[in-house]
Write a protein that holds these residues in place. Structure first.
Motif, PDB file in Angstrom:
ATOM      1  N   LEU A  41      31.688  14.190  -6.361  1.00  0.00           N
ATOM      2  CA  LEU A  41      31.287  13.093  -7.254  1.00  0.00           C
ATOM      3  C   LEU A  41      29.760  13.072  -7.406  1.00  0.00           C
ATOM      4  CD1 LEU A  41      31.697  10.375  -8.754  1.00  0.00           C
ATOM      5  CD2 LEU A  41      31.845   9.257  -6.508  1.00  0.00           C
ATOM      6  N   LEU A  42      29.079  13.141  -6.285  1.00  0.00           N
ATOM      7  CA  LEU A  42      27.605  13.108  -6.314  1.00  0.00           C
ATOM      8  C   LEU A  42      27.031  14.272  -7.115  1.00  0.00           C
ATOM      9  CD1 LEU A  42      24.907  11.930  -5.396  1.00  0.00           C
ATOM     10  CD2 LEU A  42      25.210  13.062  -3.181  1.00  0.00           C
ATOM     11  N   PHE A  45      25.714  13.887 -10.530  1.00  0.00           N
ATOM     12  CA  PHE A  45      24.457  13.159 -10.726  1.00  0.00           C
ATOM     13  C   PHE A  45      23.261  13.893 -10.137  1.00  0.00           C
ATOM     14  CE2 PHE A  45      27.942  10.087 -10.594  1.00  0.00           C
ATOM     15  CZ  PHE A  45      27.714   9.386 -11.776  1.00  0.00           C
ATOM     16  N   SER A  53      21.656   8.673 -15.557  1.00  0.00           N
ATOM     17  CA  SER A  53      22.962   8.352 -14.947  1.00  0.00           C
ATOM     18  C   SER A  53      23.533   7.055 -15.521  1.00  0.00           C
ATOM     19  CB  SER A  53      22.831   8.265 -13.424  1.00  0.00           C
ATOM     20  OG  SER A  53      22.328   7.013 -12.988  1.00  0.00           O
ATOM     21  N   MET A  68      36.074  10.316  -8.829  1.00  0.00           N
ATOM     22  CA  MET A  68      36.210   9.031  -8.133  1.00  0.00           C
ATOM     23  C   MET A  68      37.660   8.813  -7.706  1.00  0.00           C
ATOM     24  SD  MET A  68      33.746   6.673 -10.544  1.00  0.00           S
ATOM     25  CE  MET A  68      34.025   5.185  -9.561  1.00  0.00           C
TER      26      MET A  68
ATOM     27  N   HIS B  25      21.078  -0.262  -8.143  1.00  0.00           N
ATOM     28  CA  HIS B  25      22.457   0.216  -8.298  1.00  0.00           C
ATOM     29  C   HIS B  25      22.672   1.053  -9.553  1.00  0.00           C
ATOM     30  CE1 HIS B  25      24.325  -2.886  -5.285  1.00  0.00           C
ATOM     31  NE2 HIS B  25      23.424  -2.098  -4.741  1.00  0.00           N
ATOM     32  N   PRO B  27      24.086   4.336 -11.345  1.00  0.00           N
ATOM     33  CA  PRO B  27      25.237   5.184 -10.989  1.00  0.00           C
ATOM     34  C   PRO B  27      24.835   6.316 -10.032  1.00  0.00           C
ATOM     35  CG  PRO B  27      25.382   4.577 -13.281  1.00  0.00           C
ATOM     36  CD  PRO B  27      24.059   4.031 -12.789  1.00  0.00           C
ATOM     37  N   LYS B  28      23.689   6.912 -10.239  1.00  0.00           N
ATOM     38  CA  LYS B  28      23.229   7.981  -9.333  1.00  0.00           C
ATOM     39  C   LYS B  28      23.131   7.481  -7.892  1.00  0.00           C
ATOM     40  CE  LYS B  28      19.169  11.017  -8.673  1.00  0.00           C
ATOM     41  NZ  LYS B  28      19.425  12.399  -9.097  1.00  0.00           N
ATOM     42  N   ASN B  29      22.509   6.322  -7.705  1.00  0.00           N
ATOM     43  CA  ASN B  29      22.358   5.781  -6.349  1.00  0.00           C
ATOM     44  C   ASN B  29      23.702   5.342  -5.758  1.00  0.00           C
ATOM     45  OD1 ASN B  29      19.646   6.210  -6.506  1.00  0.00           O
ATOM     46  ND2 ASN B  29      19.036   4.051  -6.502  1.00  0.00           N
ATOM     47  N   LEU B  30      24.563   4.814  -6.583  1.00  0.00           N
ATOM     48  CA  LEU B  30      25.870   4.385  -6.070  1.00  0.00           C
ATOM     49  C   LEU B  30      26.722   5.594  -5.675  1.00  0.00           C
ATOM     50  CD1 LEU B  30      26.612   1.468  -8.566  1.00  0.00           C
ATOM     51  CD2 LEU B  30      26.071   1.248  -6.125  1.00  0.00           C
ATOM     52  N   ALA B  31      26.623   6.671  -6.436  1.00  0.00           N
ATOM     53  CA  ALA B  31      27.356   7.893  -6.065  1.00  0.00           C
ATOM     54  C   ALA B  31      26.835   8.435  -4.733  1.00  0.00           C
ATOM     55  CB  ALA B  31      27.222   8.944  -7.167  1.00  0.00           C
ATOM     56  N   ALA B  32      25.515   8.415  -4.549  1.00  0.00           N
ATOM     57  CA  ALA B  32      24.957   8.847  -3.261  1.00  0.00           C
ATOM     58  C   ALA B  32      25.458   7.934  -2.142  1.00  0.00           C
ATOM     59  CB  ALA B  32      23.425   8.834  -3.315  1.00  0.00           C
ATOM     60  N   SER B  33      25.584   6.654  -2.438  1.00  0.00           N
ATOM     61  CA  SER B  33      26.030   5.691  -1.424  1.00  0.00           C
ATOM     62  C   SER B  33      27.480   5.931  -1.018  1.00  0.00           C
ATOM     63  CB  SER B  33      25.857   4.261  -1.951  1.00  0.00           C
ATOM     64  OG  SER B  33      24.486   4.031  -2.251  1.00  0.00           O
ATOM     65  N   LEU B  78      30.477   1.466  -8.582  1.00  0.00           N
ATOM     66  CA  LEU B  78      30.223   2.576  -9.506  1.00  0.00           C
ATOM     67  C   LEU B  78      31.166   2.496 -10.708  1.00  0.00           C
ATOM     68  CD1 LEU B  78      28.785   5.204 -10.228  1.00  0.00           C
ATOM     69  CD2 LEU B  78      30.338   6.420  -8.682  1.00  0.00           C
TER      70      LEU B  78
ATOM     71  N   LEU C  42      20.074  12.029   3.681  1.00  0.00           N
ATOM     72  CA  LEU C  42      20.117  11.427   2.340  1.00  0.00           C
ATOM     73  C   LEU C  42      19.914   9.918   2.398  1.00  0.00           C
ATOM     74  CD1 LEU C  42      20.579  11.614  -0.697  1.00  0.00           C
ATOM     75  CD2 LEU C  42      23.042  11.712  -0.279  1.00  0.00           C
ATOM     76  N   GLN C  46      18.193   6.776  -0.096  1.00  0.00           N
ATOM     77  CA  GLN C  46      19.263   6.098  -0.828  1.00  0.00           C
ATOM     78  C   GLN C  46      18.775   5.145  -1.915  1.00  0.00           C
ATOM     79  OE1 GLN C  46      21.841   4.084   1.949  1.00  0.00           O
ATOM     80  NE2 GLN C  46      23.484   3.780   0.476  1.00  0.00           N
ATOM     81  N   TRP C  47      17.819   4.320  -1.602  1.00  0.00           N
ATOM     82  CA  TRP C  47      17.386   3.289  -2.561  1.00  0.00           C
ATOM     83  C   TRP C  47      15.990   3.557  -3.110  1.00  0.00           C
ATOM     84  CZ3 TRP C  47      21.772   1.654  -3.723  1.00  0.00           C
ATOM     85  CH2 TRP C  47      22.736   1.329  -2.769  1.00  0.00           C
TER      86      TRP C  47
END
Lengths: 116, 116, 116, 116
Positions: A41-42, A45, A53, A68, B25, B27-33, B78, C42, C46-47
């Protein structure tokens, strides 16, 4: 009242049984699978800016939706093996987060990060 | 008819808004999360055998449930940002998997892996 | 001629032997460990925006260095278990990448991504 | 005295410059890339038992070596961007681990895990 994710869990159980795949579905392997799918998924991006994104083309969005889905499907299979109610756990975690990050303190943290 | 995960999505949206966290938040950061939380989930199984992972003590199981919740919560956020219906995507993916792995062929693959 | 990473590999082998940890160090578990440590790396970003990630404060940079070390240490232990020469593999992969991404084509791809 | 990984770092720098890829190589993106490649490495072991992972066929081992190479190549690029000496960090981390896990205590922990 039926659990909203129950149908999926049931379908996944049947899917694995029919294919003799249950032997591979130890919780350890399913947890690794969640992680592997999360990285796929990552990957969508990987080289996009945050801004890009936010405005994914529709075709890419459909690919992302299927990745997802993979994460969710393994998560559901893991919850089934462990006897964990995933929705209940999510609600419980959200409550813990609310206690852990009181609104005012969280807003200050946000300001510090965005100003740094 | 309401979507079963809608309440959670709505609660998460409010949670982030109150804390001024929406700026983070993407999408890129949420995917990493999702990926980061998936690894924290995997960490619980890092040194266990598959057999041990099948009989987790209850205390460990509760910790695992909360890590699984973290993965789901980011996945839902996401999906909210991208306008993706996660349950529909999961059903669609399961259908694709059924076409991709016909039962007989999948059973043969399983036998090969387990015999290797 | 000694391999530059040999000293580390040797120290890691002794470290695990002394602690009776070799029983846990199957290639499967070591590969999972590389992934777990990579996610902890990572997590430091993250943020952060990409721009913030380019100017990490020194204290944060030291934490990041230790997480990177964890990834390398597990990678070396995995290479040791599998009898893989990690440096040779890296050189071979770089050559494959050069063939896979010819300069002019790669520059065009880069332009497309950054313009999208 | 030259650093043993310097040649690789230098080649990677040139590789990215020639292709105009440096714009994508923020530390944040490189850290995500380490994680993505680590998951591709883990994927090779996803459905294997620990025992099977100890006796990989040669062809599979070569694939694994190239995935390990990808992890190392991104790790080196990240260290280059951040000005981190990866080998020094690895030595420092190993020392910290030795202090954190005294031999006798670590052996007791190992026994507990393997008996659980």
């Amino acid at each position: 009242m039926t659990h909203p994710l129950d149908d999926l869990v049931h379908a996944l159980r049947q899917f694995a049984q029919e294919r003799d795949w249950e032997q591979f579905h130890s919780p350890k392997n399913l947890a690794a699978s969640v992680s592997i799918e999360a990285a796929e998924l990552l990957e969508h991006f990987q080289w996009l800016t945050e801004e890009q994104s936010r405005r994914l083309p529709d075709a890419r969005k459909q690919d992302v939706a299927l990745e997802m889905a993979d994460v969710l499907l393994y998560l559901l299979q893991l919850s089934d093996k462990l006897g964990i109610d995933l929705l209940e756990a999510a609600k419980a975690k959200l409550k813990l987060n609310a206690a852990r990050f009181p609104v005012e303190q969280a807003r200050r943290m946000a300001r510090q990060v965005s100003d740094s």
